[in-house]
Design a protein around this motif. Sequence first.
Motif, PDB file in Angstrom:
ATOM      1  N   SER A   1      41.984  36.664  44.540  1.00 57.04           N
ATOM      2  CA  SER A   1      42.585  38.506  44.403  1.00 57.04           C
ATOM      3  C   SER A   1      41.900  39.454  43.788  1.00 57.04           C
ATOM      4  CB  SER A   1      43.439  38.256  43.112  1.00 57.04           C
ATOM      5  OG  SER A   1      44.291  37.114  43.288  1.00 57.04           O
ATOM      6  N   LEU A   2      41.111  38.776  43.488  1.00 56.36           N
ATOM      7  CA  LEU A   2      40.056  40.135  42.537  1.00 56.36           C
ATOM      8  C   LEU A   2      38.921  41.301  43.830  1.00 56.36           C
ATOM      9  CD1 LEU A   2      39.400  39.245  39.065  1.00 56.36           C
ATOM     10  CD2 LEU A   2      40.494  40.983  39.788  1.00 56.36           C
ATOM     11  N   LEU A   3      38.670  39.746  44.909  1.00 59.53           N
ATOM     12  CA  LEU A   3      37.829  39.798  45.679  1.00 59.53           C
ATOM     13  C   LEU A   3      38.586  40.256  47.089  1.00 59.53           C
ATOM     14  CD1 LEU A   3      35.011  38.664  47.220  1.00 59.53           C
ATOM     15  CD2 LEU A   3      35.922  36.959  48.169  1.00 59.53           C
ATOM     16  N   ALA A   4      39.157  40.287  47.588  1.00 62.75           N
ATOM     17  CA  ALA A   4      40.198  41.251  48.143  1.00 62.75           C
ATOM     18  C   ALA A   4      40.444  42.430  47.824  1.00 62.75           C
ATOM     19  CB  ALA A   4      42.118  40.584  48.278  1.00 62.75           C
ATOM     20  N   ILE A   5      40.971  42.462  46.425  1.00 62.15           N
ATOM     21  CA  ILE A   5      41.194  44.046  45.815  1.00 62.15           C
ATOM     22  C   ILE A   5      39.984  44.688  46.369  1.00 62.15           C
ATOM     23  CG2 ILE A   5      41.459  45.570  44.065  1.00 62.15           C
ATOM     24  CD1 ILE A   5      43.428  43.425  43.024  1.00 62.15           C
ATOM     25  N   ALA A   6      38.837  43.645  46.017  1.00 58.94           N
ATOM     26  CA  ALA A   6      37.657  45.031  45.990  1.00 58.94           C
ATOM     27  C   ALA A   6      36.999  45.287  48.022  1.00 58.94           C
ATOM     28  CB  ALA A   6      36.000  44.131  45.768  1.00 58.94           C
ATOM     29  N   LEU A   7      37.442  44.468  48.558  1.00 60.89           N
ATOM     30  CA  LEU A   7      37.842  44.420  49.578  1.00 60.89           C
ATOM     31  C   LEU A   7      38.252  45.445  50.638  1.00 60.89           C
ATOM     32  CD1 LEU A   7      37.257  40.725  51.196  1.00 60.89           C
ATOM     33  CD2 LEU A   7      35.536  42.460  51.065  1.00 60.89           C
TER      34      LEU A   7
END
Length: 298
Positions: A23-29
């Motif tokens: 989830s954090l990775l998706a938000i970061a992307l």
Amino acid sequence: MDRSPPPFFKQGPSANVRLAFFSLLAIALLIVDARFETMSKLRQGIATVLYPVQRTLLVPRELAGTAGGYFVEIDRLRAENAEMRRIEATNARTLLQAEQLASENAQLRQLLGMRERTPVRTTVAEVLYDARDAFSRTLVVDRGQQHGVQAGQPVIDAHGVIGQVTRAHPLSSEVTLVTDRNSTVPVEVRRTGARTLAWGGSLPGTIELRFLPVVTDIREGDELVTSGLDGLFPPGLPVGRVSSVAPGSTSAFLSVRATPAARVERTKLLLILLAEPPAQAPPAPEPKDSSARRARRG
């Protein structure tokens, strides 16, 4: 009681940790792509690769839409074709009715002109049907005794003599045409004044002049008119025009045929001359002396 899996089945972080990480990775992307557009080229590449697949998947839908539109267009064209045929039939019927009305109007005007030139009281009659058979030429008209029609009255059209009323009913009458073999009309040759009788011809649609001596001055094209000697037909009405003059079966007479002046076989409106048929003359009284002689003989 401890429900955690045995150490042998523990592989990597737990599911919650993986969910939080991705989830954090998706938000970061998303943030990085929104600010620096680093994923646009990747998206373009993926879209380019997937475009043929998308087009292939859309083919059934386009085929279904094309087929449906084709059948809808066919139904529309059929409906328009049927409507055009209906309109064409209506216009043709209207045109035929207009032509018929114009023809009847012209005939009626001609009849009215003939009516004004005829001194006898007249009535206009319409032909109901043709009662011809192999042995007679007869028309049935829509005027009868209720309209003053009697047997023996002459019938004409705008061009000449049609025939004569031979039977009168209350609301209709029978008219025997001049071309009937039993019909006779007293006529005269307009050019010479020679008088004779016109009979219905042996050939359909013709009239004949019988028992004319070979010395009679008559030729093709001579006009025949009523002589008026019968006291029924007014004098001067056109009857026909001589079409042929030839030697008869005997050397003493001519064989003369004529074409009727009236439109005998094609007329729709007629004019009946409401003339009183000539009364039959009463038999002459027998002389008294002859009756006395018969009495003495008796």
